[in-house]
Design an enzyme around this catalytic site. Structure first.
Site, PDB file in Angstrom:
ATOM      1  N   GLN A  81      -4.460  -5.559   6.864  1.00 19.55           N
ATOM      2  CA  GLN A  81      -5.446  -6.454   6.240  1.00 19.55           C
ATOM      3  C   GLN A  81      -5.382  -7.879   6.770  1.00 19.55           C
ATOM      4  O   GLN A  81      -6.090  -8.753   6.275  1.00 19.55           O
ATOM      5  CB  GLN A  81      -5.251  -6.467   4.710  1.00 19.55           C
ATOM      6  CG  GLN A  81      -5.440  -5.115   4.049  1.00 19.55           C
ATOM      7  CD  GLN A  81      -6.885  -4.612   4.061  1.00 19.55           C
ATOM      8  OE1 GLN A  81      -7.823  -5.352   4.368  1.00 19.55           O
ATOM      9  NE2 GLN A  81      -7.086  -3.348   3.733  1.00 19.55           N
ATOM     10  N   LYS A 118     -10.579  -1.169  10.471  1.00 19.97           N
ATOM     11  CA  LYS A 118     -10.799  -2.315   9.577  1.00 19.97           C
ATOM     12  C   LYS A 118     -11.149  -3.572  10.383  1.00 19.97           C
ATOM     13  O   LYS A 118     -11.387  -4.637   9.815  1.00 19.97           O
ATOM     14  CB  LYS A 118      -9.551  -2.574   8.737  1.00 19.97           C
ATOM     15  CG  LYS A 118      -9.208  -1.424   7.779  1.00 19.97           C
ATOM     16  CD  LYS A 118      -7.983  -1.759   6.975  1.00 19.97           C
ATOM     17  CE  LYS A 118      -7.342  -0.568   6.324  1.00 19.97           C
ATOM     18  NZ  LYS A 118      -8.113   0.052   5.248  1.00 19.97           N
ATOM     19  N   ASP A 126       3.112  -4.722   8.134  1.00 23.79           N
ATOM     20  CA  ASP A 126       1.864  -3.965   8.015  1.00 23.79           C
ATOM     21  C   ASP A 126       0.721  -4.983   8.081  1.00 23.79           C
ATOM     22  O   ASP A 126       0.485  -5.738   7.131  1.00 23.79           O
ATOM     23  CB  ASP A 126       1.880  -3.208   6.678  1.00 23.79           C
ATOM     24  CG  ASP A 126       0.520  -2.616   6.319  1.00 23.79           C
ATOM     25  OD1 ASP A 126      -0.457  -2.855   7.042  1.00 23.79           O
ATOM     26  OD2 ASP A 126       0.448  -1.918   5.289  1.00 23.79           O
ATOM     27  N   HIS A 153       0.877  -1.175   0.000  1.00 22.54           N
ATOM     28  CA  HIS A 153       0.000   0.000   0.000  1.00 22.54           C
ATOM     29  C   HIS A 153       0.919   1.231   0.000  1.00 22.54           C
ATOM     30  O   HIS A 153       2.033   1.178   0.515  1.00 22.54           O
ATOM     31  CB  HIS A 153      -0.827  -0.052   1.289  1.00 22.54           C
ATOM     32  CG  HIS A 153      -1.862   1.007   1.442  1.00 22.54           C
ATOM     33  ND1 HIS A 153      -1.578   2.270   1.889  1.00 22.54           N
ATOM     34  CD2 HIS A 153      -3.199   0.976   1.225  1.00 22.54           C
ATOM     35  CE1 HIS A 153      -2.695   2.983   1.948  1.00 22.54           C
ATOM     36  NE2 HIS A 153      -3.691   2.220   1.545  1.00 22.54           N
ATOM     37  N   CYS A 210      -4.950   2.574  -3.611  1.00 21.59           N
ATOM     38  CA  CYS A 210      -3.697   3.091  -3.013  1.00 21.59           C
ATOM     39  C   CYS A 210      -2.535   2.130  -3.234  1.00 21.59           C
ATOM     40  O   CYS A 210      -1.661   1.981  -2.357  1.00 21.59           O
ATOM     41  CB  CYS A 210      -3.851   3.393  -1.523  1.00 21.59           C
ATOM     42  SG  CYS A 210      -5.136   4.585  -1.170  1.00 21.59           S
TER      43      CYS A 210
HETATM   44  N1  C6P Z   1      -6.329   0.393   2.962  1.00 21.04           N
HETATM   45  C1  C6P Z   1      -8.168   0.094   1.412  1.00 21.04           C
HETATM   46  O1  C6P Z   1      -9.241   0.403   0.913  1.00 21.04           O
HETATM   47  P1  C6P Z   1      -5.112   3.604   7.244  1.00 21.04           P
HETATM   48  O2  C6P Z   1      -5.674   4.426   6.133  1.00 21.04           O
HETATM   49  O3  C6P Z   1      -3.988   4.299   7.946  1.00 21.04           O
HETATM   50  O4  C6P Z   1      -6.148   3.065   8.179  1.00 21.04           O
HETATM   51  O5  C6P Z   1      -4.512   2.274   6.545  1.00 21.04           O
HETATM   52  C2  C6P Z   1      -3.565   2.373   5.528  1.00 21.04           C
HETATM   53  C3  C6P Z   1      -3.297   1.012   4.959  1.00 21.04           C
HETATM   54  C4  C6P Z   1      -2.038   0.451   5.112  1.00 21.04           C
HETATM   55  N2  C6P Z   1      -1.772  -0.794   4.682  1.00 21.04           N
HETATM   56  C5  C6P Z   1      -2.700  -1.548   4.093  1.00 21.04           C
HETATM   57  C6  C6P Z   1      -2.359  -2.936   3.680  1.00 21.04           C
HETATM   58  C7  C6P Z   1      -3.988  -1.038   3.914  1.00 21.04           C
HETATM   59  O6  C6P Z   1      -4.917  -1.802   3.342  1.00 21.04           O
HETATM   60  C8  C6P Z   1      -4.298   0.282   4.330  1.00 21.04           C
HETATM   61  C9  C6P Z   1      -5.649   0.890   4.071  1.00 21.04           C
HETATM   62  C10 C6P Z   1      -7.654   0.847   2.625  1.00 21.04           C
HETATM   63  O7  C6P Z   1      -7.487  -0.827   0.961  1.00 21.04           O
HETATM   64  C11 C6P Z   1      -7.766   2.313   2.450  1.00 21.04           C
HETATM   65  S1  C6P Z   1      -6.683   2.941   1.208  1.00 21.04           S
END
Ligand code: C6P
Length: 406
Positions: A202, A225, A199, A121, A364
Site C-alpha cells: 500500500q 495496486k 510489505d 494484513h 483481511c
Molecule cells: N490488500 C485490500 O483490499 P495481494 O493480494 O497478494 O496482491 O496483496 C496482499 C496484501 C498484502 N499486504 C497489504 C498491506 C495489502 O493491502 C494486501 C492486499 C487488498 O486491502 C486485498 S485484501
C-alpha cells in the site's frame, strides 16, 4: 503540469456508468485501474512477441526476454535497488511474503522470535504463524493505540538476540496509517541481527520508495495496486541475503546443473523464479512504472493527500460518522463507520447502487477489527485519477445510506 482530465482519459474503465450512474471508483487499495499504456503493452506482447523467456534461441523468445529484463531494470530504478538481480518477479505481495517465510525455515529454531505489528494484513501474519509452527519460533506483535499508531516502546523492549525477523507493512491497507518504517528499521538494526521485511503493497502506489536508503532486507509489493495487471508482483531482496537463502520452488529456469544425484541453482534472480513467468504481465508492470514516473511521484502524492484531506473534511460533517485512525499520519485510505449502522456492507450496497465502489468488511485485517470491536468498516481508497467531485458524490451517498439505514 498535473492534468487530471488527461490522466482520467487514459483509463477507459472510468468512462462507464454503473447502475445508471457514472462510475466512482474508490476501491483502489483492493486494486487500481489500468491505463491504456499498460493495456497496450500487455496486448503488444501477446499480439507481437509472445514466447517463453530465457529459453529460446529464436527471435520472439529473445525479444520477450529483452522486454521482460527491461521491465526488471525499470523496477530496479523505481525502487532504487542496487542491482537488477535483486528484483524477483512474483505473483504479488502474498507470494513474496510466503516465499520469504518458507525460505527462512532453515534459519529458524525453537525459541527464536519474529516480530510483526497489529496493523498487518493477513498475508503478513499467517505465513509467519506457519513458520512458527514448522520451527517452534514465537510470534510477537507490536501493539497499536486507538489512533492506529504503533507503540514503538514495545519494539525497543522486545528486540534482542532471539529476534530473527521483523516484518511490518509500510502502510496499513485497512486504515491507511503510514508506519514509521525508518525508525523500526533503525531500532531493529541497533538491537538485533534480525532480517527486516517490509510489505509495501500500500505504499508503492502512493510514494517514492528507496530500498537502499530504507536499508530493509526485503521489500515486497503487488503490481495490480500500482496500475499494473493482476498476477504480477515484486520481491526485492538485498544481494547478500538472497545469496545466503535457499530457493522457494524447484523447477525449470532456477537450475544451473540438474542431475539425479544433485542439482545446483541458477544465479540471482533466476534462483527464485522457477517455472514460466507471467511475461506479458511483467512487461506491463514495466509500463505501469513508466506511467507513475510520467505523472510524477510528487504530483501523485500531492493530489492524493488533497483528496484524503477533502474526503475527511466532508465525511466528518456527517453526524455519527467515525473515521478510524483519524489523527494518524495516513495515505490513500479513509476507513469509517456510521453510528447505529452495524453492518458496513449495507452502506457499501447502497453506495454501489449510486455507482460508487468502496470496499466493506474486515479488509483481511481481522485483528484490527477486533481491536476496535467491530466487524468491519467502509473503506474509500484513492488513486491519482480520483476527483474532488467523486468525494462529493461519496459524501452524498453516505448521507443517503444513513437516512435509509437508521
Ligand atoms: N490488500 C485490500 O483490499 P495481494 O493480494 O497478494 O496482491 O496483496 C496482499 C496484501 C498484502 N499486504 C497489504 C498491506 C495489502 O493491502 C494486501 C492486499 C487488498 O486491502 C486485498 S485484501
Amino acid at each position: 503540469m498535473f492534468d487530471l482530465q488527461n490522466i482520467r482519459n487514459q483509463f477507459p474503465i472510468l468512462q462507464q456508468s454503473v447502475n445508471g450512474k457514472p462510475l466512482v471508483y474508490l476501491d483502489n487499495a483492493a486494486t487500481s485501474q489500468k491505463p491504456i499504456s499498460v493495456l497496450d503493452s500487455w496486448m503488444k506482447y501477446y499480439t507481437e512477441i509472445n514466447a517463453n523467456v530465457h529459453r529460446g534461441i529464436h527471435t520472439l523468445s529473445q525479444l520477450a526476454t529483452e522486454e521482460m529484463e527491461l521491465a526488471r531494470q525499470k523496477v530496479q530504478k523505481f525502487i532504487n535497488a542496487k542491482h537488477d538481480y535483486e528484483v524477483i518477479f512474483t505473483r504479488g505481495t502474498t507470494e513474496g511474503l510466503n516465499l520469504i517465510a518458507y525460505t527462512l525455515t532453515g534459519m529458524m529454531k525453537e525459541g527464536d522470535e519474529i516480530i510483526i505489528s497489529h496493523l498487518e494484513h493477513h498475508s503478513n501474519i499467517v505465513p509467519w504463524q506457519m513458520l512458527c509452527e514448522r520451527t517452534g519460533a514465537k510470534l510477537k506483535v507490536i501493539p497499536m493505540d486507538e489512533n492506529g499508531v504503533l507503540q514503538m516502546d514495545f519494539l525497543r523492549e522486545n528486540l534482542n538476540e532471539r529476534t530473527k525477523i521483523v516484518s511490518v507493512n509500510h502502510v496499513s491497507n485497512a486504515l491507511g496509517v503510514i508506519n514509521p518504517v525508518e525508525e523500526i528499521i533503525a531500532e531493529t538494526r541497533k538491537n538485533s541481527d534480525a532480517l527486516i521485511v517490509i510489505d509495501g503493497a500500500q505504499s508503492v502506489p502512493h510514494f517514492k520508495i528507496d530500498v537502499q536508503q530504507m536499508d530493509c532486507d526485503f521489500f515486497v509489493f503487488s503490481g495490480h495496486k500500482m496500475y499494473a495487471p493482476m498476477g504480477t508482483g515484486i520481491l526485492y531482496g538485498k544481494e547478500s541475503v538472497l545469496r545466503k537463502i535457499q530457493p522457494f520452488q524447484g523447477g525449470g529456469e532456477m537450475i544451473a546443473v540438474c542431475t539425479f544425484d544433485k542439482t545446483t541453482y541458477a544465479d540471482l534472480p533466476f534462483k527464485f523464479e522457477a517455472g514460466t513467468p507471467n511475461v506479458g504481465g511483467n512487461i506491463a508492470l514495466g509500463a505501469a512504472v513508466d506511467f507513475i514516473e510520467q505523472v510524477g511521484h510528487q504530483n501523485i502524492q500531492q493530489h492524493e493527500n488533497a483528496l484524503l484531506g477533502y474526503c475527511q473534511e466532508k465525511l466528518l460533517q456527517i453526524d455519527g460518522l467515525r473515521i478510524y485512525a483519524e489523527h494518524a499520519k495516513r495515505t490513500g485510505v479513509v476507513s469509517f463507520n456510521l453510528q447505529g449502522v452495524g453492518i458496513s456492507s449495507d452502506v457499501g450496497m447502497i453506495l454501489d447502487k449510486l455507482g460508487i465502489a468502496v470496499r466493506t468488511g474486515h479488509h483481511c485485517t481481522q485483528p484490527i477489527m477486533r481491536f476496535f470491536d467491530i466487524a468491519g468498516t467502509v473503506r474509500a481508497s484513492f488513486a491519482v485519477y480520483n476527483t474532488f467531485a467523486e468525494i462529493d458524490a461519496l459524501a452524498e451517498g453516505v448521507k443517503k445510506a444513513q437516512r435509509m439505514l437508521s
